[in-house]
Motif scaffolding. Structure first.
Motif, short mmCIF file in Angstrom:
data_model
loop_
_atom_site.label_atom_id
_atom_site.label_comp_id
_atom_site.label_asym_id
_atom_site.label_seq_id
_atom_site.Cartn_x
_atom_site.Cartn_y
_atom_site.Cartn_z
N ASN A 10 0.56 -1.11 -0.09
CA ASN A 10 -0.13 0.03 0.12
C ASN A 10 0.49 1.22 0.57
OD1 ASN A 10 -2.48 -1.69 0.10
ND2 ASN A 10 -2.06 -2.02 2.33
N ILE A 11 0.48 2.43 -1.10
CA ILE A 11 1.56 2.90 -0.93
C ILE A 11 0.89 3.99 -0.07
CG2 ILE A 11 2.90 4.68 -2.35
CD1 ILE A 11 4.03 1.90 -2.90
N SER A 12 1.46 4.83 1.11
CA SER A 12 0.82 5.54 2.00
C SER A 12 1.40 6.73 2.35
CB SER A 12 0.77 4.71 2.97
OG SER A 12 0.19 5.76 4.35
N SER A 13 1.39 7.46 2.85
CA SER A 13 2.83 8.55 2.91
C SER A 13 3.13 8.82 4.33
CB SER A 13 1.57 9.99 2.91
OG SER A 13 2.32 10.56 2.50
N ARG A 14 3.76 9.50 4.90
CA ARG A 14 4.52 9.59 5.85
C ARG A 14 3.44 10.71 7.18
NH1 ARG A 14 7.91 14.07 7.85
NH2 ARG A 14 8.85 13.70 9.47
N ALA A 15 2.91 11.09 5.45
CA ALA A 15 1.94 12.19 6.23
C ALA A 15 0.65 11.94 7.12
CB ALA A 15 1.50 13.16 5.35
N GLY A 16 0.24 10.17 6.50
CA GLY A 16 -0.63 9.70 7.98
C GLY A 16 -0.19 9.08 9.11
N SER A 17 1.43 9.72 8.96
CA SER A 17 1.52 9.06 10.36
C SER A 17 0.88 9.73 11.36
CB SER A 17 2.97 8.76 10.19
OG SER A 17 4.14 9.15 11.91
N LEU A 18 0.85 9.77 12.85
CA LEU A 18 0.83 10.50 14.46
C LEU A 18 1.10 11.21 14.60
CD1 LEU A 18 -2.43 8.59 15.41
CD2 LEU A 18 -3.15 10.10 13.34
N ALA A 19 2.45 9.81 15.01
CA ALA A 19 3.67 10.48 15.67
C ALA A 19 4.52 11.29 14.36
CB ALA A 19 4.91 9.13 16.03
N GLU A 20 4.70 11.31 13.22
CA GLU A 20 5.48 11.45 12.53
C GLU A 20 5.28 13.15 11.24
OE1 GLU A 20 8.81 9.56 10.68
OE2 GLU A 20 8.65 8.50 12.43
N GLY A 21 3.78 12.69 10.66
CA GLY A 21 2.92 13.17 9.67
C GLY A 21 2.73 14.88 9.64
N THR A 22 3.36 16.06 11.09
CA THR A 22 2.91 17.09 11.51
C THR A 22 4.35 17.72 11.69
OG1 THR A 22 2.02 17.02 13.16
CG2 THR A 22 1.23 17.59 11.21
N LEU A 23 4.67 16.75 11.78
CA LEU A 23 7.00 17.16 12.69
C LEU A 23 7.16 18.45 11.27
CD1 LEU A 23 8.15 13.75 13.10
CD2 LEU A 23 7.30 15.93 14.75
N ASP A 24 7.65 18.41 9.81
CA ASP A 24 8.21 19.37 9.32
C ASP A 24 7.40 20.03 8.12
OD1 ASP A 24 7.51 17.08 7.58
OD2 ASP A 24 9.68 16.78 7.59
N ASP A 25 5.67 19.81 8.10
CA ASP A 25 5.13 20.26 7.40
C ASP A 25 3.88 20.75 7.90
OD1 ASP A 25 2.71 19.28 6.07
OD2 ASP A 25 4.71 17.58 5.85
N ASP A 26 3.51 22.16 7.91
CA ASP A 26 1.82 22.46 8.37
C ASP A 26 0.27 22.72 6.64
OD1 ASP A 26 2.18 25.00 7.11
OD2 ASP A 26 2.44 26.13 8.96
N ASP A 27 0.48 21.67 6.32
CA ASP A 27 0.01 22.06 4.94
C ASP A 27 -1.65 21.92 5.46
OD1 ASP A 27 2.27 21.96 3.74
OD2 ASP A 27 2.33 20.63 2.72
N GLY A 28 -2.53 22.49 4.92
CA GLY A 28 -3.65 21.73 4.99
C GLY A 28 -4.56 20.73 4.61
N ASP A 29 -4.08 19.61 4.07
CA ASP A 29 -4.49 18.65 3.90
C ASP A 29 -5.41 17.39 4.44
OD1 ASP A 29 -2.08 17.88 4.05
OD2 ASP A 29 -1.21 17.30 2.62
N TYR A 30 -6.68 18.34 5.29
CA TYR A 30 -6.95 16.60 6.18
C TYR A 30 -7.66 15.96 5.29
CZ TYR A 30 -7.45 20.40 10.33
OH TYR A 30 -7.55 21.17 11.00
N ALA A 31 -8.33 15.83 4.35
CA ALA A 31 -8.67 14.86 3.69
C ALA A 31 -7.60 13.32 3.42
CB ALA A 31 -9.61 14.86 2.30
#
Length: 233
Positions: free
Chosen positions: A133-154
């Motif tokens: 499954n090609i996921s994303s670090r953006a979906g990690s609760l621990a790391e997903g917002t460490l280095d960006d604050d993009d507003g891509d909620y969905a």
């Protein structure tokens, strides 16, 4: 009388969704160059060089996924790469739209589950038995917002859901010997990633392929980056 089967004709098979461009297309080319039978799933029209078979699939449509399963009945699949994905709105809470949010969830989180179900028998017939499954670090609760604050909620919510889908599938399919992985491709320089992205698509695809090709049951239910780094959930 002995059989004279040409073993060179027995090839492993990979099915890749979202293969018309970007990362999916690069993965298709890599696997084809490595001698695999490649089933490249695309929503519209697409042409490929070499021995790549285009297959029509709209991952947002459950009926299309079911039709794919029927069309491939009896075909052994060694690796299923759930690569198709969309990003959706990036404007934050103020611009969050219900229909957009649900469409992103449908494509990024639900479709991989429906494909795993539709192609379960195909994977059981394969030798490798891997779902990536090609996921994303953006979906990690621990790391997903460490280095960006993009507003891509969905997008973020859909990838977090996909990560849970990986864990659940890994549990359900362990008895079948099917390895299930969540993989972060990096910030890839594609149409979705944009021109500022720092990972060339060829680098990401090569790293992902190496991980998928070496994966076994000990790796099932894991989440890692294209470069092999483990990512926290």
């Amino acid at each position: 009388m002995t059989s004279s089967i040409d073993k060179t004709e027995v090839r492993r098979t990979v099915l890749i969704t979202g293969a018309s461009r970007g990362l999916g297309r690069e993965l298709a080319a890599l696997y084809a160059a490595d001698g695999w039978r490649v089933i490249a799933c695309v929503r519209g029209e697409a042409s490929f060089e070499g021995a790549i078979e285009a297959q029509s699939l709209d991952v947002s449509d459950p009926a299309s996924i079911m039709a794919l399963g029927r069309a491939l009945e009896g075909v052994a699949i060694d690796v299923l790469i759930n690569n198709a994905g969309i990003r959706g709105d990036t404007g934050g809470l103020a611009t969050l739209d219900s229909d957009d949010f649900l469409e992103v969830m449908r494509v990024n989180a639900l479709a991989p589950l429906l494909l795993a179900r539709a192609l379960h028998a195909n994977l059981l017939a394969g030798e490798r038995c891997v779902i990536a499954n090609i996921s994303s670090r953006a979906g990690s609760l621990a790391e997903g917002t460490l280095d960006d604050d993009d507003g891509d909620y969905a997008y973020r919510c859909s990838k977090a859901a996909l990560n849970m889908a990986t864990v659940k599938l890994a549990q359900d399919f362990r008895k079948d010997g099917i390895t299930v992985l969540s993989l972060h491709p990096g910030w890839v320089r594609t149409d979705m990633g944009g021109g500022e992205a720092n990972v060339p698509v060829a680098t990401s695809a090569a790293g992902l392929k190496a991980i998928i090709d070496e994966a076994d049951m000990a790796d099932s239910g894991s989440f890692c980056s294209y470069d092999g780094r483990r990512i926290s959930w």
